[in-house]
Each structure stands twice: as C-alpha cells, then as structure tokens.
Write an enzyme that holds these catalytic residues in place. Structure first.
Site, PDB file in Angstrom:
ATOM      1  N   LYS A 123      48.945  10.454  24.598  1.00  0.00           N
ATOM      2  CA  LYS A 123      49.739  11.611  24.623  1.00  0.00           C
ATOM      3  C   LYS A 123      50.907  11.226  25.359  1.00  0.00           C
ATOM      4  O   LYS A 123      50.822  10.369  26.295  1.00  0.00           O
ATOM      5  CB  LYS A 123      49.235  12.977  25.142  1.00  0.00           C
ATOM      6  CG  LYS A 123      48.127  13.339  24.351  1.00  0.00           C
ATOM      7  CD  LYS A 123      47.473  14.804  24.959  1.00  0.00           C
ATOM      8  CE  LYS A 123      46.176  15.238  24.130  1.00  0.00           C
ATOM      9  NZ  LYS A 123      46.897  15.916  22.873  1.00  0.00           N
ATOM     10  N   ARG A 139      44.301  19.765  30.915  1.00  0.00           N
ATOM     11  CA  ARG A 139      43.008  20.176  31.765  1.00  0.00           C
ATOM     12  C   ARG A 139      42.284  21.346  31.042  1.00  0.00           C
ATOM     13  O   ARG A 139      41.131  21.781  31.306  1.00  0.00           O
ATOM     14  CB  ARG A 139      43.453  20.728  33.139  1.00  0.00           C
ATOM     15  CG  ARG A 139      44.483  21.772  33.144  1.00  0.00           C
ATOM     16  CD  ARG A 139      44.873  22.029  34.709  1.00  0.00           C
ATOM     17  NE  ARG A 139      45.690  23.432  34.701  1.00  0.00           N
ATOM     18  CZ  ARG A 139      47.032  23.240  34.586  1.00  0.00           C
ATOM     19  NH1 ARG A 139      47.710  22.384  34.140  1.00  0.00           N
ATOM     20  NH2 ARG A 139      47.455  24.449  34.668  1.00  0.00           N
ATOM     21  N   ARG A 157      37.172  17.204  17.252  1.00  0.00           N
ATOM     22  CA  ARG A 157      36.249  17.322  15.879  1.00  0.00           C
ATOM     23  C   ARG A 157      35.160  16.480  16.098  1.00  0.00           C
ATOM     24  O   ARG A 157      34.041  16.769  15.434  1.00  0.00           O
ATOM     25  CB  ARG A 157      37.217  17.090  14.856  1.00  0.00           C
ATOM     26  CG  ARG A 157      38.082  15.861  14.655  1.00  0.00           C
ATOM     27  CD  ARG A 157      39.275  15.773  13.840  1.00  0.00           C
ATOM     28  NE  ARG A 157      40.217  16.265  14.676  1.00  0.00           N
ATOM     29  CZ  ARG A 157      41.351  16.567  13.693  1.00  0.00           C
ATOM     30  NH1 ARG A 157      41.576  15.982  12.366  1.00  0.00           N
ATOM     31  NH2 ARG A 157      42.394  17.229  14.190  1.00  0.00           N
TER      32      ARG A 157
END
Length: 486
Positions: A259, A268, A333
């Site tokens: 990221k 977090r 996922r």
C-alpha cells in the site's frame, strides 16, 4: 453536572418546551431555568447547547441541549429513527461539555428514551488515550431519576460493546497482535459460564487445511490465530446457532502489493470485522440474549517478506477450490474464504460475516452505511430493521451472477482474488468471490470499510475508529432471539 433536553418550539413564540425531567428541574429552581433560557436569545437549535452555573447546589453546572422537534420517529428518507438519533447526538454533546469542565459525574435526562440517551452518553465520552500521559478526565454518566433504569442499563451495555470494538481497532498494531486480540476477547468473556473460547494455533489451522488463510499469514513473523467463540444463550444448547465471522487482519501492509505509505497507519484497524463481531458476542452475553452464537475470527498480519504471497501465486482453500492471488492486498477475502467454509460445520440459522474488505465500498457509500451483500431476503430484512433502530445503517448491494463471472474467469485457478476488470464494481466482485465459498441459504457479507473510522459524520462518536456496526449486529441478534420465543 446535569444534562437536560429541550425541544424545538412548534410555534413561533419561541417558548422552550422541556422534557419532563427538564420541567421538574425548572420547578425545583422556581422557573429560573426557563427564564434564563429565554434571556439567552433565540430558541435552542438541534444539537446546540447552553450552559448555566449555580442554579442548584446538587448540580453546580447544568447543560441544556436541543433535541430538535418533539415526537419525530422513523424517517423513511434517512432510513433511521430520527428521534433516537437526535437524543444520542444531543446527550453526547452535553456530556462532553461536562467533561470539558472536569466534573467527574454527570446525570443525564432520559429525554423520553433512556436507551438512546445512555448510548449517546457512553459513546460520546469514549476516547482512546491509553498511551498518553495527559488524559481527559473520566466522566461517569448516570440516569437522572429512576423511571427508565432498565432501558438505560441496556443502552450502556450496547454502547460499551461498540466502545470495545473501537478500543481494539484504535490500538496500535504492536499492542493488538493476533494472539493479544484473542486473549483480550477471552478475558472479556471469562465471566460468563455459558461461553467457551478456543484460541486455535497455527498447527490447528494447518490440520483444517485452511491454505488461503495460511498463505496470507506466512508473510509475517507473528503467528496466525483462529479464534472460535461459542455462546450458548438458548435454553436448548442444540438450537441452530447464528454464526458471526470477522476478518482479523491486525495490520495490513498490502503484502508484496504494498500500500502507499500515506494513511497506512489506519490499517491497524483492518481487523474491524473481527472486532465488531467479537464485541457483539460480548454484548449478547452481557444482555443474556436467549440464542446460541458462534464467533469465528481468522487473525493474522499481512506483511511483505521473502515468505509472503507473490502476485500470481495459486493457493488452495479449505473446500478444495484453488485461488489465484493476483493482488496480495486483496487478502481479507482469502482469510474469509476458509473461515466461511469452516462456518458451514455448525448447521447455522444464518452466517453473517463482517470485514473492512474494499476501498471500493468506501467510494460507493462513504461512511453513511455498511454495504450488505446477501442471498437471503429474510436475513436482509432483519438486518435492515435492526439498523433503523440503532441509527447505524445498512444498505443492500447487488450479488449478481454478472460479478461472479468476473472472478471465476481465471487463467490459472478456479477463482481469482480480484475481478478481471480490476476497478469496476470492486466491492461487488469481492462479495462474488466470497459467495464461491458459501452454500448456506442464509448468508450476509457486511463490507464495513467505509464505516471503519469517523471524522465528524456521526456526531456522537469522536474522531477515530468507529466500531461500527456493532450495535446493529447486537440488535439483529436480539431480534433473532425474539423469533426463538415466538
């Protein structure tokens, strides 16, 4: 301190319309409160306050808060009970003013709905300052008068549940690791004799063949944990349970698909799904709800290392399906795929999972509502009706075959962890991916990425992690338990 409510005037003469507690206090001080209010200028608008000192020896400071119009109920345009929301917001602002005055105790007017008043007070005063030397003074809110003490207590328990989720989400990732998360929840549930907590280690996860979950965890030196909670509240312990599943990524760097650094600290809270479902079970136990609930939380970190998933890797989920990991930042996922497969072991009445799953959900709905993808209209109706009461709204999103094709048309495996048109309908393709691991007739996926944090949108929550939609999950469970009785 004392917080009292006042309604907006129906007429233009501007005379203040107090709640019954406000009227009683005004009589106690011989009409001085009403008199002072009228001298202070125009009538109080919704959510605005006036503060008075020295009116009564028991209450050196009195905050009067505007509740808006009297007798407002469900607003069909807004999809919530406006009266309840007005009370939560007004009470929160009143309690914070008492806190600013460094008064340690505040009595709160029920404003005709003690549960909403308690929620406003307890949610409005909460702040994460565990690690600061300089802390805001602690203020203890209590009900003014004794008429609605049961409803007040219920509101306190609902709000404390959401505050537990806020605490877990806000705490730094070096303080809430997978094992520390599990131990914190275990400690909260220790006082209930009808709750069993299993903290499953990596060896158990391997035995269960949760290859997708393990593939995310292997990038970090923190070992993964599978947290399993059994709350047996029903008179018949064999009744089919409600199963809650929560994504528990205690820090999400994105893995190899790293990221950007700006805002990465907020990751977090990527275990917000696990925090809200576990907190909802703690709340259900405190309320002694008469139903069985099972909570499942796969907990790990998503980190880049020599052992981490690489884009293009193929992993195998618990149900045997192979998954091409095209983006290692679509990791939630993968955890949920295995946890949802495992959830089918329990003959569930319904399976509800919550996850800070996609940035696309935030783009679609912002922080107004949690997106719900479900294969069950029965389940949707219960969630929707619960959210109208709590003000923590849900909105139904599509679970079309259209999106399924975009994740199953995959070159190397049965499914890809991102849709083939990458950015198009990102929240919907994520939900379609999860559906590949569900056979239960009543399943809902709550994408809570948009409601993860609060800037200033919810007036009774301070800035920071929001713990949403914990109260909606609790209210939903309470409605299911009423179905048990009927």
């Amino acid at each position: 301190g004392l917080v009292l409510g006042v309604y907006s005037s129906e007429k233009d003469d501007g005379a203040a319309q107090f709640t019954s507690a406000g009227d009683a206090f005004d009589r106690l001080v011989s009409g001085k409160l009403r008199q002072l209010l009228s001298l202070c200028g125009p009538p109080l608008k919704k959510g605005k306050t006036r503060i008075f000192h020295g009116l009564h020896q028991d209450f050196p400071s009195v905050v009067v808060v505007g509740l808006g119009k009297k007798n407002v109920g469900v607003n069909d345009q807004e999809n919530w009970n406006e009266g309840k929301e007005n009370i939560r917001a007004a009470v929160a602002v009143g309690c914070r003013q008492i806190q600013d005055l460094e008064i340690p105790c505040v009595e709160v007017d029920s404003c005709g709905d003690a549960q909403s008043a308690a929620e406003g007070a307890v949610l409005g005063l909460h702040e994460y300052n565990e690690l600061k030397q300089k802390k805001k003074p602690i203020v203890t809110p209590q009900l003014h008068g004794s008429a609605e003490s049961e409803a007040w207590q219920k509101g306190v328990i609902y709000a404390e549940g959401q505050n537990l989720a806020r605490y877990l989400m806000e705490a730094p990732a070096n303080y809430i690791t997978p094992i520390k998360f599990a131990e914190h929840i275990e400690q909260k549930l220790r006082i209930f004799s009808n709750v069993k907590v299993h903290i499953r280690p990596e060896s158990w996860i391997t035995t269960e063949q949760m290859g997708a979950f393990l593939s995310v965890a292997k990038g970090s030196t923190e070992p993964p944990i599978f947290l399993e909670i059994h709350y047996l509240g029903s008179a018949n312990t064999n009744d089919s349970p409600l199963v809650f599943v929560g994504k528990g990524v205690t820090f999400d760097s994105g893995g190899i698909s790293l990221k950007p650094s700006s805002g990465m600290d907020a990751m977090r809270a990527d275990m917000g799904g696990a925090a809200t479902v576990c907190s909802a079970i703690v709340t259900a136990a405190a309320l002694n709800l008469p139903l069985n609930i099972i909570g499942l939380a796969p907990l790990c970190e998503n980190m880049p290392s020599g052992k981490a998933n690489k884009p293009g890797d193929v992993v195998r989920a618990k149900n045997g399906k192979t998954i091409q990991v095209d983006n290692t930042d679509a990791e939630g996922r993968l955890l949920l795929a295995d946890a949802l497969c495992y959830a089918h072991n329990f003959n569930a009445r319904a399976i509800v999972n919550a996850a800070t799953l996609t940035g696309a959900m935030d783009v679609a709905l912002g922080s107004a509502a949690t997106g719900v993808f479900t294969n069950s209209s029965w389940l949707w109706t219960h969630l929707y009706e619960a959210s109208i009461l709590t003000g923590d709204r849900v909105w139904r999103m599509p679970l079309f075959e259209h999106y399924t094709k975009q994740v199953t048309d995959c070159p190397l495996a049965d499914v890809s962890n991102i849709g083939k048109y990458s950015r198009a309908g990102g929240a919907c393709t994520a939900a379609a991916f999860l559906k590949e691991f569900v056979t239960a007739p009543h399943w809902a996926h709550l994408d809570i990425a948009g409601v993860m944090s609060n800037k200033d949108e919810v007036p009774y929550l301070r800035k920071g992690m929001a713990g949403r939609p914990t109260r909606t999950l609790v209210e939903f469970a309470a409605r299911l338990s009423q179905d048990n009785h009927n």
